[in-house]
Motif scaffolding. Sequence first.
Motif, mmCIF file in Angstrom:
data_model
loop_
_atom_site.group_PDB
_atom_site.id
_atom_site.type_symbol
_atom_site.label_atom_id
_atom_site.label_comp_id
_atom_site.label_asym_id
_atom_site.label_seq_id
_atom_site.Cartn_x
_atom_site.Cartn_y
_atom_site.Cartn_z
ATOM 1 N N VAL A 52 0.834 -1.204 0.000
ATOM 2 C CA VAL A 52 0.000 0.000 0.000
ATOM 3 C C VAL A 52 0.868 1.254 0.000
ATOM 4 C CG1 VAL A 52 -1.956 -1.078 1.167
ATOM 5 C CG2 VAL A 52 -0.203 0.076 2.522
ATOM 6 N N GLY A 53 0.280 2.345 -0.511
ATOM 7 C CA GLY A 53 0.983 3.608 -0.470
ATOM 8 C C GLY A 53 1.021 4.193 0.926
ATOM 9 N N MET A 54 -0.070 4.005 1.671
ATOM 10 C CA MET A 54 -0.149 4.531 3.037
ATOM 11 C C MET A 54 -1.101 3.668 3.852
ATOM 12 S SD MET A 54 -0.917 8.449 4.344
ATOM 13 C CE MET A 54 -2.667 8.523 3.886
ATOM 14 N N THR A 55 -0.742 3.410 5.088
ATOM 15 C CA THR A 55 -1.625 2.715 6.020
ATOM 16 C C THR A 55 -2.106 3.699 7.079
ATOM 17 O OG1 THR A 55 -1.864 0.773 7.466
ATOM 18 C CG2 THR A 55 0.252 1.924 7.532
ATOM 19 N N THR A 56 -3.311 3.468 7.591
ATOM 20 C CA THR A 56 -3.932 4.385 8.541
ATOM 21 C C THR A 56 -4.129 3.704 9.883
ATOM 22 O OG1 THR A 56 -5.146 5.375 6.691
ATOM 23 C CG2 THR A 56 -5.850 5.981 8.920
ATOM 24 N N VAL A 57 -3.577 4.297 10.930
ATOM 25 C CA VAL A 57 -3.708 3.754 12.275
ATOM 26 C C VAL A 57 -5.019 4.250 12.869
ATOM 27 C CG1 VAL A 57 -2.690 3.621 14.576
ATOM 28 C CG2 VAL A 57 -1.214 3.717 12.563
ATOM 29 N N ALA A 58 -5.848 3.299 13.259
ATOM 30 C CA ALA A 58 -7.142 3.634 13.840
ATOM 31 C C ALA A 58 -7.273 2.933 15.185
ATOM 32 C CB ALA A 58 -8.269 3.162 12.935
ATOM 33 N N TYR A 59 -7.796 3.592 16.114
ATOM 34 C CA TYR A 59 -8.353 4.915 16.072
ATOM 35 C C TYR A 59 -7.638 5.674 17.178
ATOM 36 C CZ TYR A 59 -11.935 8.074 17.990
ATOM 37 O OH TYR A 59 -12.583 9.129 18.544
ATOM 38 N N CYS A 60 -6.977 6.793 16.884
ATOM 39 C CA CYS A 60 -6.168 7.522 17.852
ATOM 40 C C CYS A 60 -7.023 8.617 18.485
ATOM 41 C CB CYS A 60 -4.948 8.124 17.168
ATOM 42 S SG CYS A 60 -3.925 6.917 16.282
ATOM 43 N N ALA A 61 -7.661 8.284 19.590
ATOM 44 C CA ALA A 61 -8.573 9.227 20.229
ATOM 45 C C ALA A 61 -7.815 10.433 20.764
ATOM 46 C CB ALA A 61 -9.330 8.547 21.359
ATOM 47 N N VAL A 62 -8.505 11.557 20.807
ATOM 48 C CA VAL A 62 -7.853 12.790 21.263
ATOM 49 C C VAL A 62 -7.920 12.959 22.770
ATOM 50 C CG1 VAL A 62 -8.294 13.915 19.055
ATOM 51 C CG2 VAL A 62 -9.940 14.209 20.929
ATOM 52 N N SER A 63 -8.675 12.104 23.457
ATOM 53 C CA SER A 63 -8.803 12.189 24.915
ATOM 54 C C SER A 63 -9.284 10.848 25.445
ATOM 55 C CB SER A 63 -9.801 13.282 25.304
ATOM 56 O OG SER A 63 -11.112 12.915 24.907
ATOM 57 N N PRO A 64 -9.142 10.590 26.752
ATOM 58 C CA PRO A 64 -9.639 9.320 27.306
ATOM 59 C C PRO A 64 -11.138 9.132 27.057
ATOM 60 C CG PRO A 64 -8.201 10.409 28.887
ATOM 61 C CD PRO A 64 -8.426 11.389 27.772
ATOM 62 N N GLY A 65 -11.909 10.192 27.211
ATOM 63 C CA GLY A 65 -13.349 10.091 26.997
ATOM 64 C C GLY A 65 -13.748 10.030 25.545
ATOM 65 N N GLY A 66 -12.800 10.271 24.645
ATOM 66 C CA GLY A 66 -13.084 10.214 23.221
ATOM 67 C C GLY A 66 -12.860 8.854 22.605
ATOM 68 N N ARG A 67 -12.472 7.872 23.437
ATOM 69 C CA ARG A 67 -12.240 6.524 22.923
ATOM 70 C C ARG A 67 -13.560 5.784 22.753
ATOM 71 N NH1 ARG A 67 -8.193 4.353 27.404
ATOM 72 N NH2 ARG A 67 -9.676 5.518 28.690
ATOM 73 N N THR A 68 -13.554 4.778 21.882
ATOM 74 C CA THR A 68 -14.726 3.919 21.775
ATOM 75 C C THR A 68 -14.776 2.933 22.932
ATOM 76 O OG1 THR A 68 -13.460 2.473 20.300
ATOM 77 C CG2 THR A 68 -14.904 4.102 19.269
ATOM 78 N N SER A 69 -13.599 2.580 23.487
ATOM 79 C CA SER A 69 -13.559 1.684 24.647
ATOM 80 C C SER A 69 -12.247 1.908 25.394
ATOM 81 C CB SER A 69 -13.686 0.223 24.231
ATOM 82 O OG SER A 69 -12.600 -0.164 23.418
ATOM 83 N N GLY A 70 -12.165 1.362 26.593
ATOM 84 C CA GLY A 70 -11.093 1.696 27.506
ATOM 85 C C GLY A 70 -9.706 1.247 27.123
ATOM 86 N N ASP A 71 -9.580 0.262 26.235
ATOM 87 C CA ASP A 71 -8.254 -0.165 25.807
ATOM 88 C C ASP A 71 -7.750 0.644 24.615
ATOM 89 O OD1 ASP A 71 -7.964 -2.078 27.761
ATOM 90 O OD2 ASP A 71 -8.794 -3.690 26.532
ATOM 91 N N GLY A 72 -8.569 1.535 24.105
ATOM 92 C CA GLY A 72 -8.201 2.283 22.916
ATOM 93 C C GLY A 72 -7.049 3.253 23.156
#
Length: 398
Positions: A52-72
């Motif tokens: 691939v030309g570029m891979t995307t790291v998901a998902y880098c939350a901007v804050s603890p409360g912005g995560r989808t779950s606690g291990d994020g």
Amino acid sequence: MPTPDVLSPAKLGPVTLRNRTIKAATFENRTPDALVSDDLIEYHRVVAAGGVGMTTVAYCAVSPGGRTSGDGLWMRPEAVAGLRRLTDAIHAEGAAVSAQIGHAGPVADARSNKARALAPVRFFNPIGMRFAKKADRDDIDGVIAQHADAARFAADAGFDAVEIHLGHNYLASSFLSPLINRRSDEFGGSLANRAKVARGIVLAVRRAVEKHGGGQIAVTAKLNMSDGVRGGISLDESLTTAKWLQDDGGLDALELTAGSSLVNPMYLFRGNAPVKEFAGAFKPPMSWGIRMSGNKFMRNYPYREAYLLDDARLFRAELSMPLILLGGITNRETMDLAMSEGFEFVAMARSLLAEPDLVNKIAADSATRSACTHCNQCMPSIYQRTHCVVTGAPDSLR
């Protein structure tokens, strides 16, 4: 203009990619302690080695409360060293790497995160069994500042790009949605008001990378063309938002997506709806509820190649900025179609989950067909460790 070769180098803002293929952000669930692991590095290294030309790291939350779950993973000084190991590994394989940054908003699992979730209005998340707080002006300003901080951390970690998550009814997208955003203040009502959060985030990130990254980092965004539900984000409103984002000058490219993590996820994925498998990922009573009503939430949309192209054409016709076509990109024929339609890049998710070296295979033989069956059983695997149940990839090149 001649149709570009999808496997030829291309400029993405200040960055040159070796080809026009991008691994779309796909939640990996490989970040124990909310930090980069060797497992996460290998996950992306294998895809990078696969062409691939570029891979995307998901998902880098901007804050603890912005995560989808606690291990994020969330962007903070303690995460930078691990992220630098990751970007170094990707660069060693000849690929570029992007960090998808965002705030999950009403999608956030506040119970797992042990942090308050935010939404345009007070909102109940059945997975976390918690209410999200109605974001006030201070909360909104804070989230915008956190996106800028996340972009600076990405620059420190050696990322080539950041992708701002404006889709799937995460926080910025939920403000855009007239179905969710029932506010009557300066952030509700008209589309101009509902778009303030998304536009503010993009401009804050642009300023951050120009100042901190020396202008050498590309800025992209993932934007819903449609939520796929009555009363949600519509094509017309999304196109207007996209024009505003283009005029604001904060983005180097826009990735076009669809669907809602809250009310209609299969509008993005298409193919089989893995209701039984999703139910098996939860304990009662949640599993019972999914078995009984999951077909209403996970609607049936048959798979076809380039299934978002019809809507995306409307954006291509009205916008001059580079666009990334997502959805049903699995073979050379579809990639060439995207190029002929004027899209600058193509993004792939499930096909690379099944075969991380698919791009190299296509380069070697243009008749290659993806091993992905569109069974979508990879979707519920996000609650353990995201993988393809058909091939077992991406753990190693096969």
